[in-house]
Write a protein that holds these residues in place. Sequence first.
Motif, mmCIF file in Angstrom:
data_model
loop_
_atom_site.group_PDB
_atom_site.id
_atom_site.type_symbol
_atom_site.label_atom_id
_atom_site.label_comp_id
_atom_site.label_asym_id
_atom_site.label_seq_id
_atom_site.Cartn_x
_atom_site.Cartn_y
_atom_site.Cartn_z
ATOM 1 N N HIS A 115 -13.564 3.768 11.142
ATOM 2 C CA HIS A 115 -13.409 4.994 11.926
ATOM 3 C C HIS A 115 -13.703 6.253 11.122
ATOM 4 O O HIS A 115 -13.607 7.357 11.643
ATOM 5 C CB HIS A 115 -11.987 5.091 12.484
ATOM 6 N N ASP B 105 -3.660 12.638 13.363
ATOM 7 C CA ASP B 105 -3.840 11.339 14.019
ATOM 8 C C ASP B 105 -4.467 11.563 15.396
ATOM 9 O O ASP B 105 -4.197 12.571 16.060
ATOM 10 C CB ASP B 105 -2.519 10.572 14.150
ATOM 11 N N ASP C 23 -3.190 13.647 4.918
ATOM 12 C CA ASP C 23 -3.178 12.283 5.461
ATOM 13 C C ASP C 23 -4.034 12.286 6.732
ATOM 14 O O ASP C 23 -3.610 12.787 7.782
ATOM 15 C CB ASP C 23 -1.719 11.910 5.781
ATOM 16 N N ASP D 223 -3.997 9.658 17.978
ATOM 17 C CA ASP D 223 -3.117 9.155 19.035
ATOM 18 C C ASP D 223 -2.002 10.180 19.323
ATOM 19 O O ASP D 223 -1.136 10.431 18.474
ATOM 20 C CB ASP D 223 -2.534 7.817 18.548
ATOM 21 N N GLY E 83 -6.049 14.709 16.839
ATOM 22 C CA GLY E 83 -7.498 14.726 17.020
ATOM 23 C C GLY E 83 -8.190 13.832 16.017
ATOM 24 O O GLY E 83 -7.554 13.084 15.271
ATOM 25 N N LYS F 25 0.840 -1.214 0.000
ATOM 26 C CA LYS F 25 0.000 0.000 0.000
ATOM 27 C C LYS F 25 0.869 1.257 0.000
ATOM 28 O O LYS F 25 0.643 2.189 -0.769
ATOM 29 C CB LYS F 25 -0.917 -0.010 1.228
ATOM 30 N N CYS G 185 -9.860 13.003 12.764
ATOM 31 C CA CYS G 185 -9.783 13.585 11.410
ATOM 32 C C CYS G 185 -11.156 13.866 10.829
ATOM 33 O O CYS G 185 -11.295 14.718 9.951
ATOM 34 C CB CYS G 185 -8.953 12.701 10.484
ATOM 35 N N ASN G 186 -12.179 13.158 11.313
ATOM 36 C CA ASN G 186 -13.511 13.400 10.770
ATOM 37 C C ASN G 186 -13.942 14.851 11.011
ATOM 38 O O ASN G 186 -14.623 15.446 10.185
ATOM 39 C CB ASN G 186 -14.533 12.452 11.422
ATOM 40 N N PRO H 288 3.128 9.607 5.856
ATOM 41 C CA PRO H 288 3.446 11.047 5.888
ATOM 42 C C PRO H 288 4.900 11.344 5.523
ATOM 43 O O PRO H 288 5.171 12.321 4.821
ATOM 44 C CB PRO H 288 3.136 11.463 7.336
HETATM 45 C C1 LIG Z 1 -3.454 2.290 9.437
HETATM 46 S S1 LIG Z 1 -2.789 3.458 10.550
HETATM 47 C C2 LIG Z 1 -2.156 4.673 9.453
HETATM 48 C C3 LIG Z 1 -0.899 4.266 8.748
HETATM 49 C C4 LIG Z 1 -0.354 5.310 7.818
HETATM 50 N N1 LIG Z 1 -1.336 5.766 6.838
HETATM 51 C C5 LIG Z 1 0.823 4.737 7.065
HETATM 52 O O1 LIG Z 1 0.587 4.054 6.064
HETATM 53 O O2 LIG Z 1 1.961 4.990 7.469
HETATM 54 C C6 LIG Z 1 -4.224 4.225 11.175
HETATM 55 C C7 LIG Z 1 -3.991 5.374 12.147
HETATM 56 O O3 LIG Z 1 -5.248 6.029 12.360
HETATM 57 C C8 LIG Z 1 -5.270 6.579 13.657
HETATM 58 N N2 LIG Z 1 -6.698 6.900 13.957
HETATM 59 C C9 LIG Z 1 -7.701 6.071 14.336
HETATM 60 N N3 LIG Z 1 -8.876 6.757 14.403
HETATM 61 C C10 LIG Z 1 -8.601 8.028 14.027
HETATM 62 C C11 LIG Z 1 -9.392 9.197 13.851
HETATM 63 N N4 LIG Z 1 -10.719 9.194 14.094
HETATM 64 N N5 LIG Z 1 -8.795 10.332 13.426
HETATM 65 C C12 LIG Z 1 -7.459 10.352 13.161
HETATM 66 N N6 LIG Z 1 -6.663 9.275 13.320
HETATM 67 C C13 LIG Z 1 -7.217 8.133 13.734
HETATM 68 C C14 LIG Z 1 -4.578 5.534 14.499
HETATM 69 O O4 LIG Z 1 -4.028 6.110 15.668
HETATM 70 C C15 LIG Z 1 -3.483 5.012 13.521
HETATM 71 O O5 LIG Z 1 -2.269 5.679 13.746
#
Ligand SMILES: C[S@@+](CC[C@H](N)C(=O)[O-])C[C@H]1O[C@@H](n2cnc3c(N)ncnc32)[C@H](O)[C@@H]1O
Length: 274
Positions: free
Chosen positions: A136, A80, A42, A82, A104, A13, A106-107, A63
């Motif tokens: 999510h 993110d 992102d 977290d 926070g 991916k 992202c939505n 990122p």
């Molecule tokens: C699959 S990982 C992302 C990996 C990243 N795109 C990469 O490829 O390097 C998903 C991330 O979404 C974050 N996450 C979960 N719910 C979220 C939300 N509502 N808003 C923002 N980030 C969120 C998680 O903390 C996690 O770090």
Amino acid sequence: MQFDEIGYWSEVKLDIIKDYARAYSTIMASQRNPAFYHMYIDGFSGSGVHISKTSGEFVLGSPLNALNIAPPFKEYYFIDLDGSKIAELQRVVGERENVHIFEGDCNEILLKSVFPNVRYRNHRRALCLLDSYGLHLKWQVIQLAGRVKSIDLFLNFPIMDMNRNALWRYPEKVEATGIERMTTFWGDESWRGAAYRQQALFDTDEGKTATNIEIAKAFQKRLSDIAHFAHVADPLPMRNSRGAVVYYLFFASQKPVSLKIIKDIFRKYRDRGR
Ligand SMILES: C[S@@+](CC[C@H](N)C(=O)[O-])C[C@H]1O[C@@H](n2cnc3c(N)ncnc32)[C@H](O)[C@@H]1O
């Protein structure tokens, strides 16, 4: 900092997005009359660094890959939920005027603070990645990304989470939270019609669900018909180490050239790792 361990298909991916981002940024940076101001967004960015389950080595996340693309994007938005991941990302990126890092949901942040900056009439364009692990993401975000007409979108369609929490063989047994999360992602309750096949009269096999790809195809149609993306590529199945589909990678855009580029990239990666 605990780094996420990522499987083979997550690395695929990352390579796909990198390939597309390079082509996208090259085209955008070369445009004149009008010149475009192109951004990278992102929504579920992670910390920027993972560990490969295959090699045990560090792997750059989406990122940091975006920051390394040449020619560069004009601006970057990373979000993110977290806090420890965002702190790590901020530490690695440092202070850069054209990089905006948010902790926070992202939505909310995309709708309020990011997408309003991608105005079509101001010649702004964006490549946006919405790569959640599970259900999510909210449909309003997807819909606005389509409506603003200025965004190319990669989207993780989390079929495994859907199957675990909402798309059960016996729908009446699904918990309310599973239904709610599914509806929030899908945008309305029409997922039921897509997931549960019409029952023939006297059919005893009640509640049997459609196949994964049939459900993904129904969502592909929503991206076109309801979110108004002019071009939506056939989704690419992303698998786990046992070969089961964990999610589908979707790509949607307003531009035929974008579709052509992503089809070539998907073709290159489709049969990897089998
Ligand atoms: C699959 S990982 C992302 C990996 C990243 N795109 C990469 O490829 O390097 C998903 C991330 O979404 C974050 N996450 C979960 N719910 C979220 C939300 N509502 N808003 C923002 N980030 C969120 C998680 O903390 C996690 O770090």
